[in-house]
Write a protein that holds these residues in place. Structure first.
Motif, PDB file in Angstrom:
ATOM      1  N   GLY A 287       0.799  -1.224   0.000  1.00 15.01           N
ATOM      2  CA  GLY A 287       0.000   0.000   0.000  1.00 15.01           C
ATOM      3  C   GLY A 287       0.827   1.266   0.000  1.00 15.01           C
ATOM      4  N   THR A 288       2.122   1.150   0.262  1.00 13.55           N
ATOM      5  CA  THR A 288       2.992   2.329   0.281  1.00 13.55           C
ATOM      6  C   THR A 288       3.645   2.603  -1.077  1.00 13.55           C
ATOM      7  OG1 THR A 288       4.976   1.081   0.937  1.00 13.55           O
ATOM      8  CG2 THR A 288       3.540   1.874   2.709  1.00 13.55           C
ATOM      9  N   ALA A 289       3.321   1.793  -2.088  1.00 14.13           N
ATOM     10  CA  ALA A 289       3.975   1.911  -3.396  1.00 14.13           C
ATOM     11  C   ALA A 289       3.654   3.239  -4.078  1.00 14.13           C
ATOM     12  CB  ALA A 289       3.549   0.758  -4.297  1.00 14.13           C
ATOM     13  N   LYS A 290       4.620   3.742  -4.817  1.00 14.88           N
ATOM     14  CA  LYS A 290       4.438   4.983  -5.588  1.00 14.88           C
ATOM     15  C   LYS A 290       3.656   4.675  -6.859  1.00 14.88           C
ATOM     16  CE  LYS A 290       8.412   7.848  -4.295  1.00 14.88           C
ATOM     17  NZ  LYS A 290       7.658   9.082  -4.124  1.00 14.88           N
ATOM     18  N   THR A 291       2.358   4.778  -6.800  1.00 12.91           N
ATOM     19  CA  THR A 291       1.524   4.520  -7.970  1.00 12.91           C
ATOM     20  C   THR A 291       0.125   5.086  -7.746  1.00 12.91           C
ATOM     21  OG1 THR A 291       0.663   2.817  -9.450  1.00 12.91           O
ATOM     22  CG2 THR A 291       0.771   2.261  -7.110  1.00 12.91           C
ATOM     23  N   ASN A 292      -0.497   5.482  -8.820  1.00 13.93           N
ATOM     24  CA  ASN A 292      -1.896   5.897  -8.775  1.00 13.93           C
ATOM     25  C   ASN A 292      -2.790   4.838  -9.409  1.00 13.93           C
ATOM     26  OD1 ASN A 292      -1.377   8.372  -7.521  1.00 13.93           O
ATOM     27  ND2 ASN A 292      -0.974   9.390  -9.476  1.00 13.93           N
ATOM     28  N   GLU A 293      -2.184   3.699  -9.735  1.00 16.89           N
ATOM     29  CA  GLU A 293      -2.914   2.580 -10.337  1.00 16.89           C
ATOM     30  C   GLU A 293      -2.916   1.402  -9.365  1.00 16.89           C
ATOM     31  OE1 GLU A 293      -4.601   2.476 -12.969  1.00 16.89           O
ATOM     32  OE2 GLU A 293      -3.917   4.087 -14.282  1.00 16.89           O
ATOM     33  N   PRO A 294      -3.966   1.241  -8.563  1.00 17.10           N
ATOM     34  CA  PRO A 294      -4.016   0.146  -7.580  1.00 17.10           C
ATOM     35  C   PRO A 294      -3.798  -1.236  -8.194  1.00 17.10           C
ATOM     36  CG  PRO A 294      -5.788   1.703  -7.192  1.00 17.10           C
ATOM     37  CD  PRO A 294      -5.157   2.100  -8.488  1.00 17.10           C
ATOM     38  N   VAL A 295      -4.365  -1.464  -9.379  1.00 16.64           N
ATOM     39  CA  VAL A 295      -4.243  -2.773 -10.025  1.00 16.64           C
ATOM     40  C   VAL A 295      -2.790  -3.087 -10.338  1.00 16.64           C
ATOM     41  CG1 VAL A 295      -4.834  -4.103 -12.094  1.00 16.64           C
ATOM     42  CG2 VAL A 295      -6.567  -2.703 -10.967  1.00 16.64           C
ATOM     43  N   ARG A 296      -2.043  -2.061 -10.674  1.00 15.90           N
ATOM     44  CA  ARG A 296      -0.631  -2.250 -11.008  1.00 15.90           C
ATOM     45  C   ARG A 296       0.131  -2.845  -9.822  1.00 15.90           C
ATOM     46  NH1 ARG A 296       1.456   2.855 -13.991  1.00 15.90           N
ATOM     47  NH2 ARG A 296       0.140   1.951 -15.630  1.00 15.90           N
ATOM     48  N   GLU A 297      -0.140  -2.340  -8.633  1.00 14.86           N
ATOM     49  CA  GLU A 297       0.545  -2.870  -7.456  1.00 14.86           C
ATOM     50  C   GLU A 297       0.019  -4.252  -7.081  1.00 14.86           C
ATOM     51  OE1 GLU A 297       3.465  -3.144  -4.754  1.00 14.86           O
ATOM     52  OE2 GLU A 297       3.223  -1.653  -6.346  1.00 14.86           O
ATOM     53  N   GLY A 298      -1.255  -4.498  -7.341  1.00 11.34           N
ATOM     54  CA  GLY A 298      -1.798  -5.832  -7.104  1.00 11.34           C
ATOM     55  C   GLY A 298      -1.116  -6.877  -7.966  1.00 11.34           C
ATOM     56  N   LEU A 299      -0.811  -6.515  -9.208  1.00  8.66           N
ATOM     57  CA  LEU A 299      -0.106  -7.421 -10.111  1.00  8.66           C
ATOM     58  C   LEU A 299       1.318  -7.691  -9.631  1.00  8.66           C
ATOM     59  CD1 LEU A 299      -1.325  -5.923 -13.505  1.00  8.66           C
ATOM     60  CD2 LEU A 299      -1.907  -8.178 -12.611  1.00  8.66           C
ATOM     61  N   VAL A 300       1.969  -6.663  -9.098  1.00 10.99           N
ATOM     62  CA  VAL A 300       3.317  -6.842  -8.553  1.00 10.99           C
ATOM     63  C   VAL A 300       3.275  -7.758  -7.329  1.00 10.99           C
ATOM     64  CG1 VAL A 300       5.230  -5.679  -7.387  1.00 10.99           C
ATOM     65  CG2 VAL A 300       4.223  -4.663  -9.437  1.00 10.99           C
ATOM     66  N   ALA A 301       2.279  -7.551  -6.484  1.00 10.67           N
ATOM     67  CA  ALA A 301       2.174  -8.316  -5.237  1.00 10.67           C
ATOM     68  C   ALA A 301       2.018  -9.809  -5.484  1.00 10.67           C
ATOM     69  CB  ALA A 301       0.998  -7.797  -4.409  1.00 10.67           C
ATOM     70  N   MET A 302       1.339 -10.158  -6.599  1.00  9.14           N
ATOM     71  CA  MET A 302       1.087 -11.581  -6.845  1.00  9.14           C
ATOM     72  C   MET A 302       2.365 -12.348  -7.173  1.00  9.14           C
ATOM     73  SD  MET A 302      -0.566 -11.629 -10.653  1.00  9.14           S
ATOM     74  CE  MET A 302       0.487 -11.386 -12.101  1.00  9.14           C
ATOM     75  N   ILE A 303       3.448 -11.640  -7.493  1.00 10.54           N
ATOM     76  CA  ILE A 303       4.720 -12.311  -7.774  1.00 10.54           C
ATOM     77  C   ILE A 303       5.289 -12.922  -6.490  1.00 10.54           C
ATOM     78  CG2 ILE A 303       7.088 -11.972  -8.614  1.00 10.54           C
ATOM     79  CD1 ILE A 303       6.044  -9.649 -10.301  1.00 10.54           C
ATOM     80  N   GLY A 304       4.949 -12.335  -5.353  1.00 11.96           N
ATOM     81  CA  GLY A 304       5.502 -12.765  -4.072  1.00 11.96           C
ATOM     82  C   GLY A 304       5.376 -14.248  -3.787  1.00 11.96           C
TER      83      GLY A 304
END
Length: 447
Positions: A287-304
């Protein structure tokens, strides 16, 4: 009195991690996977592009880059759960437990996509400019103030679940085993760990993100190379290992009492501890990621989950299974992993490598987990007061250093189970909003 407390914690852990919670985690994750139409898998390479910085925008709100956010989240998950937790799963559930860890990881990718997308959608900004995120803000902003008791429930459980009990305990045990120190030396190890950890975590989330982004890639690469060497030396046994994992996954013969249900619960529980999908910790970091696109960070998170469970946990499991020490040793946790490495690598090189890896893994976890507790305390009081959790966190390292491994495992398992309830409930209720954002995001991407 302490023995009685140990028994209560063990009994509660066993009770809470029963079928209702497993259905919530696995069933909920399976719903996310179907409801998303397998987006976590269809857009995996797009997520890699985001992670590489292709879509970074330094002018957006947030504190960490996509890479730093994922590194910090992985720093919390790729840790003792991957080295020691896998050994615990094998001792308790047998080889079949690894299969159910894989299942939890695959489903967990979809769960993290939803929960971490929501964490950006419903984050807040403190007056001082810091970002406030996590399931408690998802619940209060996404579901409304009438749901606040559920958010408070998460934050209270989080104060316990984010303590460094298991990590500090197993790091201390590693040093004692390898250096042949006495158990009485654990208190001094705890004091040293406390000092080193305090230097990083008192610097705040940006220092944690900076350190994690440098530690995580190198530690995963080094661990991968080391275990691959072991597997090359044991190459003839690898085909049989996968056969053993799959056959035992549905028979449960190696589990306690030969119970399949116990085997599944063990695998899912250790999988949840490894990748933390549905627990609610990762959303606080992403939630602290530098982005205005929530979906973009959700896609990154799924790599975990793909990295920490499908890759790192599998490597650890194959290394232990290929040596056969899990059947012959009375060891558990990190002690068993040490025996496996030393059984193959000559001149006790295994001990040296495991100590280095444990130090890096453990410290990266210690650094990242403190942020989660800060978020929880800040929500329960005021965001400015959250930083005081760090002092409790630092002191708990000393206590954790001398705890028994069973107490450490049961305490964190219990807290994780309680944290998962509000995280999954809010995620399931708000899933339609994630889907609307997802559709909008990809329609804009194609233009």
């Amino acid at each position: 009195m302490f023995k009685t407390l140990e028994n209560y914690i063990a009994a509660f852990s066993s009770w809470i991690w029963d079928w209702p919670l497993l259905i919530l985690l696995i069933g909920g994750g399976f719903f996310f996977l179907l409801y998303s139409r397998c987006i976590p898998f269809l857009y995996f390479w797009h997520a890699i592009g985001i992670l590489r910085g292709k879509y970074d925008d330094t002018d957006t709100s947030g504190e960490l880059s996509h890479f730093q956010a994922l590194s910090s989240a992985i720093a919390a998950t790729v840790g003792m759960g991957n080295i020691s937790g896998v050994a615990v799963a094998l001792v308790a559930g047998g080889p079949g437990a690894i299969f159910w860890m894989w299942v939890s990881a695959l489903i967990g990718m979809a769960t993290k996509f939803y929960t971490c997308t929501l964490s950006v959608m419903y984050r807040s900004t403190h007056d001082e400019g810091s970002t406030l995120s996590g399931p408690m803000y998802v619940i209060t902003k996404g579901l409304g103030k009438k749901w606040k008791p559920l958010a408070v429930f998460f934050a209270l459980a989080g104060l316990v679940g984010t303590l460094p009990v298991f990590t500090a305990n197993q790091l201390t045990q590693t040093l004692v085993d390898v250096m042949h120190w006495e158990d009485s030396d654990k208190i001094y190890i705890g004091i040293v760990l406390t000092f080193i950890t305090s230097i990083v975590i008192l610097g705040g989330i940006k220092r944690i993100g900076w350190v994690a982004s440098r530690l995580v890639p190198s530690m995963v690469a080094l661990y991968f190379i080391t275990v691959c060497v072991i597997l090359v030396l044991q190459f003839d046994k690898i085909p049989g290992l996968f056969s053993l994992i799959f056959s035992d996954a549905f028979s449960g013969q190696a589990a306690a009492g030969g119970a399949l249900g116990y085997l599944i619960k063990t695998g899912v529980k250790r999988g949840a501890f490894s990748n933390e999908a549905g627990i609610g910790t990762a959303p606080m970091m992403h939630g602290t990621a530098k982005t205005n696109e929530p979906v973009r960070e959700g896609l990154v998170a799924m790599i975990g989950p793909a990295i920490d469970t499908l890759l790192v946990c599998t490597l650890t499991a194959l290394a232990i299974l290929s040596t056969g020490v899990w059947q012959q040793s009375s060891g558990n946790g990190i002690s068993l992993t040490l025996e496996a490495f030393n059984a193959v690598l000559p001149y006790n090189i295994g001990s040296v490598i495991v100590v280095i890896m444990v130090l890096v893994f453990a410290f990266s976890t210690l650094f990242s987990y403190s942020h989660y507790g800060v978020m929880c305390l800040g929500f329960l009081t005021k965001p400015a007061y959250g930083k005081y959790y760090n002092y409790l966190y630092i002191l708990s390292i000393i206590v954790a250093a001398v705890l028994k491994i069973d107490v450490a495992i049961n305490l964190i398992d219990s807290a994780f189970a309680l944290m998962a309830i509000p995280t999954m409930i809010s995620g399931l209720l708000l899933a339609p909003k994630v889907n609307r954002n997802t559709k909008k995001y990809f329609s804009h991407l194609k233009k």
